[in-house]
Design an enzyme around this catalytic site. Sequence first.
Site, short mmCIF file in Angstrom:
data_model
loop_
_atom_site.label_atom_id
_atom_site.label_comp_id
_atom_site.label_asym_id
_atom_site.label_seq_id
_atom_site.Cartn_x
_atom_site.Cartn_y
_atom_site.Cartn_z
N PHE A 25 0.85 -1.18 0.00
CA PHE A 25 0.00 0.00 0.00
C PHE A 25 0.89 1.24 0.00
CE2 PHE A 25 -4.55 1.07 1.12
CZ PHE A 25 -5.10 0.11 0.33
N GLN B 89 -7.47 14.96 4.15
CA GLN B 89 -6.93 14.11 3.10
C GLN B 89 -7.87 13.99 1.91
OE1 GLN B 89 -6.29 9.61 3.56
NE2 GLN B 89 -4.23 10.38 3.24
N HIS C 141 -8.27 11.67 -1.23
CA HIS C 141 -7.81 10.39 -1.76
C HIS C 141 -7.68 10.55 -3.27
CE1 HIS C 141 -7.66 6.14 -2.72
NE2 HIS C 141 -7.64 5.82 -1.45
N LEU D 177 -15.22 5.84 -3.50
CA LEU D 177 -13.82 5.41 -3.38
C LEU D 177 -13.46 4.23 -4.27
CD1 LEU D 177 -11.30 6.12 -1.70
CD2 LEU D 177 -11.90 4.21 -0.24
N ARG E 163 -0.70 9.18 -0.34
CA ARG E 163 -1.88 9.74 -0.98
C ARG E 163 -1.76 11.22 -1.32
NH1 ARG E 163 -6.30 6.60 2.80
NH2 ARG E 163 -6.10 4.61 1.73
N HIS F 150 -11.56 12.42 1.69
CA HIS F 150 -11.59 11.06 2.22
C HIS F 150 -11.43 10.96 3.72
CE1 HIS F 150 -11.28 6.76 2.09
NE2 HIS F 150 -10.05 6.74 2.53
N ARG G 258 -2.36 10.70 6.13
CA ARG G 258 -2.47 9.32 6.61
C ARG G 258 -2.08 8.34 5.52
NH1 ARG G 258 -6.21 5.36 6.19
NH2 ARG G 258 -7.94 6.61 5.40
#
Lengths: 244, 627
Positions: free
Chosen positions: B124, B237, B239, B253, B321, B387, B422
């Site tokens: 990730f 954030q 995304h 998403l 991100r 997000h 994050r």
Amino acid sequence: MRSIRLKIFRGTSNSGEFKEYTLEVEEGMVVLDAIHRLQATQSPDLACRWNCKAGKCGSCSAEINGKPRLMCMTRLNDLPVNKTITIAPLQTFPIMKDLATDVSWNYQVNKKITPFTPKSNAEWHWEQKDIDRIQEFRKCIECFLCQDVCHVLRVHQKHSVYAGPRFFVRMAALEMHPIDSADRLPFLKTDAGLGYCNITKCCTQVCPESIAITDNAIIPLKERVVDRFYDPIFILFRKLFKKK
Amino acid sequence: MDAKYTTHEFDVLVIGAGGAGLRAAIEASANGLKVALVCKSLLGKAHTVMAEGGIAAALGTVDSRDTWQQHFADTMIGGNLANHWQMAQIHALEAPDRVRELEKWGAVFDRTTDGKGNINVRHFGGHTYKRLAHVGDRTGLELLRTLQDRGVHQGIEVFMECTVYSLLKKENRVVGAFGYFRETGSPVLFKAKSIVLATGGIGKLYRVSSNSWECTGDGFALGYLAGAELADMEYVQFHPTGMVWPPSVRGLLITEGVRGEGGVFRNNLGKRFMFDYIPPKYKDKYASTEEEANTWFQKVIVEGRKEETVKERKPPELMSRDVVARALWTEIEQGRGFEHGGIHLDIATRRSAEDIKKKLPSMYHQFKQLADVDITKVPMEVGPTCHYMMGGIKVDPETQGSTIDGLFAAGECSAGMHGSNRLGGNSLSDLLVFGRRAGLSAAEYSKKIKTFEQIDESELDQLNHEMNRPFENPKGENAYAILSDLQQVMEKGAGMYREEKGMMNCLKELDQIKKRLEKVSTEGNRMFNPGWHTALDLRNLLIVGEAITRAALIRRESRGAHTRIDFLNYSESFSKTRVIVKKSAQEMQVSSENLSQIPKDFEAELIAKNILNEVVLNQLRGKIAAH
């Protein structure tokens, strides 16, 4: 932009009726978008549940043109054009208001199920193939569409003696877990009323997660109950060798 | 007090029933206390179900090089050192135990294929090694359902479809909460010895968002109104990969897992552009050419070789991100996007149809059903979507205690863990680690309190009257129109890119919306009335919107998710501070305080082990140029 006609149940368990609405919609909209637009422009107090709007939380269940479906995953394009779209609350549960129903009974049933009980000496290692089948059951998003369509609940109202497809799926996931040690077969036979299911597969047809509820969960559980409680050879075998 | 309002008494009241709230309730209840869990929706529907990719924890089941120290370092670098280092440390240390515990409670994670049958982990963004325990692309559902089933058998009392409108205080201590049930609209009073806020995010503040109707910043506003300090509110954030078409699903998403499984971005020139956007802090860690990235993909993803044995670096699509979202935004802004205003995310040419359906089943269905797009054949069109909120209630890193006695916060509504950005997968681990800690601390706090406080009935009358106002106002504007305007104001003034003039204007417009909200009117009665709920939620959204804008104005630098067009670099002085927002008698009070720094010896140890890089640290601290 085109115009659609909607017929939506408005009211409570005491009184209510279908009301007609006309609404401008755009390409790509789903039924839940139409409901949201109605709330924003014509009827702000229209009650309906929704959360993720992506088919993952199972909140926006309703009966669209008579079929139990998720409103967020039903595209207006896929419904017959030029015909009024009927949206009704789930029939199996008491109506709270408009499209919101009281599904609390499901939570009570869930509480009665013996939870995951790992063997005390369990090895926490297993192969993917050992869990493929229970991962299918664990995809359940608790939309309760299977409960809604099941005639044992919907028509015969056996809520007090029958758990319904959702909880057969849950119990199948527990019973088939590689290291679970609890025995839920007596519960399945008696309190959960597994025998009431006569495998019409309506639940499988409406499942938005495409879980093969009847074939993969209910039938194997029925076989286990039959083996335990009704198979004379097994009963004799157990008596002879004093196994449970 | 006479029972004018339905009253319940609990040792610990947990507000919010997503992962953090459930985990907190389980812990408090396991400590023998009487616990209530209040959820805005039905139990099991919380926004946690939308978490797809996985739970980050240095389990080391696939890549034995992984350690908690590396997880800590990745989290700090991903957050551009704006994290509370101690929270990042606790998180990295405890996450593996929380994941294994979840398995003991019945979660069924995907397994490794090496014959050992361990929990499998995947790649990730921003994580050095494969680190995300997962269940296909529905990890959040698995986590939530596991906690839910654990919780209901532990005697936690659940109040479904109940919204808290206000916290109640005696001096500097919380003593209860007042709210209403959605079904009937009837008010309810919870007396409590301690309260855990776990109300999730703020996504509904922006027009394009991956969040549900519930994410209206309730915890932030409840805490703020009760006098708790909020921190890091400028960090919102976006995304990189939300759906862009059809319009009705804009923002929905698309999991980072698509890139974890090999997906790549392309612009309308057919160029795989991410190589042009690698910031200095990631220069050593990510492939610099398409060839290198493709070789890595072939070896690691397709052939499944151990990464330790591969010398190539991973593709830049897997950066954090904030970096990826800015890259996409820039490409789109400069006219290299596609017809619906997005960028192509291609998995079809990278993996077989069978693999895609097996590894990313929800993504496959989502596109097929909602957009008529078969992602095994054609690329997805994607763009940034709001997000996650990194900022929130300022908490003690160990106890999750806020600046108000007896008030704790965990999960998205608390601040500190994620800094300015994050990493994917760190949210599910955050809510397990700190949900547990908040529940434990609340339980310990409640044990010391002997009795429930008397609540002044006139205070409740006043609150109930406030809640009723939309029905009593003369017929006028409805809440949906105000919400829609608020979202546009925030997008324009305090969205992904910010500058002083725009934010000053945004504050003025927020002020006008506040005036409109005072006159908002609602039809019907209090029974299950979404128009009314929206009117009440708007109070919370406005508070959060103002806090974000005011905090963002103060931070005159760009860091992580907070990008200032007028201050594009890291600033040395701002690298040492965090912005605090607090209620005062007149208006919102904004100040800065020192940000706790990683202890020198710990930092030196990680540099010596090559886990942290001194040059990168100096860049992020604004000591040397980085942008």
